[in-house]
Design an enzyme around this catalytic site. Sequence first.
Site, PDB file in Angstrom:
ATOM      1  N   CYS A  37     -50.403  74.204 -42.250  1.00 43.22           N
ATOM      2  CA  CYS A  37     -51.901  73.380 -41.374  1.00 43.22           C
ATOM      3  C   CYS A  37     -52.331  72.649 -43.014  1.00 43.22           C
ATOM      4  O   CYS A  37     -53.431  72.451 -42.229  1.00 43.22           O
ATOM      5  CB  CYS A  37     -52.015  74.863 -40.907  1.00 43.22           C
ATOM      6  SG  CYS A  37     -52.066  76.249 -42.074  1.00 43.22           S
ATOM      7  N   GLU A  78     -57.124  79.293 -34.922  1.00 38.12           N
ATOM      8  CA  GLU A  78     -56.489  78.434 -36.509  1.00 38.12           C
ATOM      9  C   GLU A  78     -55.504  77.541 -35.732  1.00 38.12           C
ATOM     10  O   GLU A  78     -54.146  77.776 -35.563  1.00 38.12           O
ATOM     11  CB  GLU A  78     -55.911  79.967 -37.224  1.00 38.12           C
ATOM     12  CG  GLU A  78     -56.471  80.981 -37.143  1.00 38.12           C
ATOM     13  CD  GLU A  78     -57.742  80.731 -38.573  1.00 38.12           C
ATOM     14  OE1 GLU A  78     -57.692  79.346 -39.401  1.00 38.12           O
ATOM     15  OE2 GLU A  78     -58.473  81.386 -38.998  1.00 38.12           O
TER      16      GLU A  78
HETATM   17  P1  NAD Z   1     -48.388  75.315 -30.446  1.00 37.37           P
HETATM   18  O1  NAD Z   1     -49.410  75.501 -30.376  1.00 37.37           O
HETATM   19  O2  NAD Z   1     -46.741  74.541 -29.973  1.00 37.37           O
HETATM   20  O3  NAD Z   1     -47.288  76.658 -30.540  1.00 37.37           O
HETATM   21  C1  NAD Z   1     -48.298  77.860 -31.745  1.00 37.37           C
HETATM   22  C2  NAD Z   1     -47.450  79.029 -29.922  1.00 37.37           C
HETATM   23  O4  NAD Z   1     -48.970  79.345 -29.158  1.00 37.37           O
HETATM   24  C3  NAD Z   1     -46.578  79.798 -29.674  1.00 37.37           C
HETATM   25  O5  NAD Z   1     -46.308  80.513 -30.205  1.00 37.37           O
HETATM   26  C4  NAD Z   1     -46.263  79.166 -28.880  1.00 37.37           C
HETATM   27  O6  NAD Z   1     -45.014  80.191 -27.828  1.00 37.37           O
HETATM   28  C5  NAD Z   1     -47.216  79.734 -28.233  1.00 37.37           C
HETATM   29  N1  NAD Z   1     -48.198  78.890 -26.977  1.00 37.37           N
HETATM   30  C6  NAD Z   1     -47.409  77.962 -26.023  1.00 37.37           C
HETATM   31  N2  NAD Z   1     -47.715  77.740 -24.998  1.00 37.37           N
HETATM   32  C7  NAD Z   1     -48.947  78.906 -24.745  1.00 37.37           C
HETATM   33  C8  NAD Z   1     -49.230  79.177 -23.561  1.00 37.37           C
HETATM   34  N3  NAD Z   1     -49.151  78.132 -22.151  1.00 37.37           N
HETATM   35  N4  NAD Z   1     -50.679  80.717 -24.160  1.00 37.37           N
HETATM   36  C9  NAD Z   1     -50.053  80.681 -24.911  1.00 37.37           C
HETATM   37  N5  NAD Z   1     -49.798  81.304 -25.976  1.00 37.37           N
HETATM   38  C10 NAD Z   1     -48.517  79.462 -26.020  1.00 37.37           C
HETATM   39  O7  NAD Z   1     -47.377  75.051 -32.727  1.00 37.37           O
HETATM   40  P2  NAD Z   1     -46.171  74.760 -33.788  1.00 37.37           P
HETATM   41  O8  NAD Z   1     -46.028  74.224 -32.785  1.00 37.37           O
HETATM   42  O9  NAD Z   1     -45.534  76.579 -33.441  1.00 37.37           O
HETATM   43  O10 NAD Z   1     -47.189  75.181 -35.113  1.00 37.37           O
HETATM   44  C11 NAD Z   1     -48.101  74.174 -35.441  1.00 37.37           C
HETATM   45  C12 NAD Z   1     -49.708  73.613 -35.292  1.00 37.37           C
HETATM   46  O11 NAD Z   1     -50.563  75.397 -35.455  1.00 37.37           O
HETATM   47  C13 NAD Z   1     -49.716  72.645 -35.949  1.00 37.37           C
HETATM   48  O12 NAD Z   1     -50.848  71.838 -35.373  1.00 37.37           O
HETATM   49  C14 NAD Z   1     -50.700  73.426 -37.597  1.00 37.37           C
HETATM   50  O13 NAD Z   1     -51.656  72.903 -37.695  1.00 37.37           O
HETATM   51  C15 NAD Z   1     -50.754  75.037 -36.858  1.00 37.37           C
HETATM   52  N6  NAD Z   1     -51.343  75.868 -37.279  1.00 37.37           N
HETATM   53  C16 NAD Z   1     -52.454  76.371 -37.967  1.00 37.37           C
HETATM   54  C17 NAD Z   1     -52.801  77.235 -39.021  1.00 37.37           C
HETATM   55  C18 NAD Z   1     -54.006  77.822 -38.855  1.00 37.37           C
HETATM   56  O14 NAD Z   1     -54.273  78.619 -40.036  1.00 37.37           O
HETATM   57  N7  NAD Z   1     -54.956  76.144 -39.101  1.00 37.37           N
HETATM   58  C19 NAD Z   1     -51.752  77.713 -39.113  1.00 37.37           C
HETATM   59  C20 NAD Z   1     -50.526  77.741 -39.525  1.00 37.37           C
HETATM   60  C21 NAD Z   1     -49.755  76.821 -38.065  1.00 37.37           C
END
Ligand code: NAD
Length: 508
Positions: A298, A264
Amino acid sequence: MTDIKKLLAELELEAVNPGACTGEWIEPSERNELVSKNPSNGQPIASVIQADADAYEQVVEAAQASFATWRMMPAPARGEIVRELGNELRKYKDPLGRLVSLEMGKILSEGLGEVQEMIDMCDFAVGLSRQLYGPNMTSERPRHRMYEQWHPLGVVGIVTAFNFPVAVWAWNAALAAVCGDTMIWKPSSSTPLTAVAVQNISNKIMDRHGLSGVFNLVIGPGRSVGERMINDSRVPLISFTGSTRMGRHVAEATATRFGRSILELGGNNAIIVEPDAKLDLVLRAVLFAAVGTAGQRCTSLRRLFLHSSIADGVIEKLVKAYGSITSGDPLDESTLMGPLVNESAVEEHFAAIEKAKEQGGEVLIGGGRPDKPGNFVEPTIIKCSEHIPIACDETFAPILYVFTYDELEEAITVHNSVAQGLSSAIFTSSVYSAETFLSHEGSDCGIANVNIGTSGAEIGGAFGGEKETGGGREAGSDAWKAYMRRQTCTINWSTELPLAQGVKFDVE
Ligand code: NAD
């Protein structure tokens, strides 16, 4: 003023909390503290001791051990436990919603709405617990029966983003639990306290039933804890919510080990406004979708396509409405827009505005930084004479790019020209325009609405998007199937052994 100490106490949070749990909280041997800060003023709220490798191992082992018994409990009995979880969340809706607002920065009604979404997901999953069925097929062989059934998958890894700190867990957890899976949640490091609070609530329910290891938690950096989990073959499914950049990495890591992923990821959502649209609805929908959650959903509205015959009037009204948006403490009920999550999000907001200007965009309102502490920015409208490159990126901030068009088909083509494919909408009173937008040559997104904005989906539908949004589906409809494994069964109740397709293989 929120009494933070009282709020933390209501949710059984301490000034320093352990960051790993199997039902029992685990004290890691290394004390690597993560301080959660209030994005409205930069002040620390409380902290969490992050999970180390040892703590992670304990959690995976507990989740695996618990799976052996949890999967054998009848699904409706698991549903009863999820019902209790939903009821407990009802009791804690107010303090948990407040903590979401305090820690993440979304306004209180959205914080409470997020907890309501958790409750709705539990209710949905309770009903689902009696409906995890597959079809019967008619066999081509006499006295044979063929059917599909669904089995629990195992330990599900749930990695969540900061912007929906609790609802996304529930989208996954409520379904995974009734499906017979156990799970490990790795929340965003920006919102660890809400995760500890939710774990406390789920612990109460599981303790009541003498169960543990179904809902598990590991808080720690993505690069260590997250990385360990996505590469762990004991975790057959990773449900990842976050940026497209991280999602690509998760997709590769899970695919390499033949694990599954639900992705997502980022969106770049748009509304098309036709000349026959009801403009009062447009105005309200655009404001909520573009400014709500400070543009950090998102599904936030990032691009607005206005038919040239109505563009000037809509823009004028929008600019006026933007001028009256109140930003400030998200817990103050008069606030419409809270802060961005951190300083680097503020920097990205301003960098995108600068790029837009370089690419020919004209800032109609906003573009500045309010003179107060915290990560506040002004919601910004940028008028563009063409679809500039920066409008193709997801900037997680309240920036709205506005374009004009003359033909619906042309607007749809530009609408679909971005890499992301999450949410989309058209405002129109014309059946032709609405149906064109919903047709095979219309919107290419996972979500397509008519006379409703791009954000604020209900849980009953499958939620997710296409292209670089990752293709995953969560929450309602048949999203539960991703949390189970399918098995096709054929039963021969005859006295013969006929082969399929009429193949003969008889031994004299
Ligand atoms: P992010 O990608 O920075 O982090 C998301 C998660 O990934 C966090 O828990 C982070 O700690 C984890 N993470 C980071 N590095 C990792 C690794 N190497 N392995 C596994 N996990 C790791 O995103 P963010 O800034 O927290 O959120 C914003 C983004 O999320 C935006 O792009 C938004 O569109 C998206 N989002 C999408 C949806 C959807 O349903 N499509 C919903 C909410 C947010």
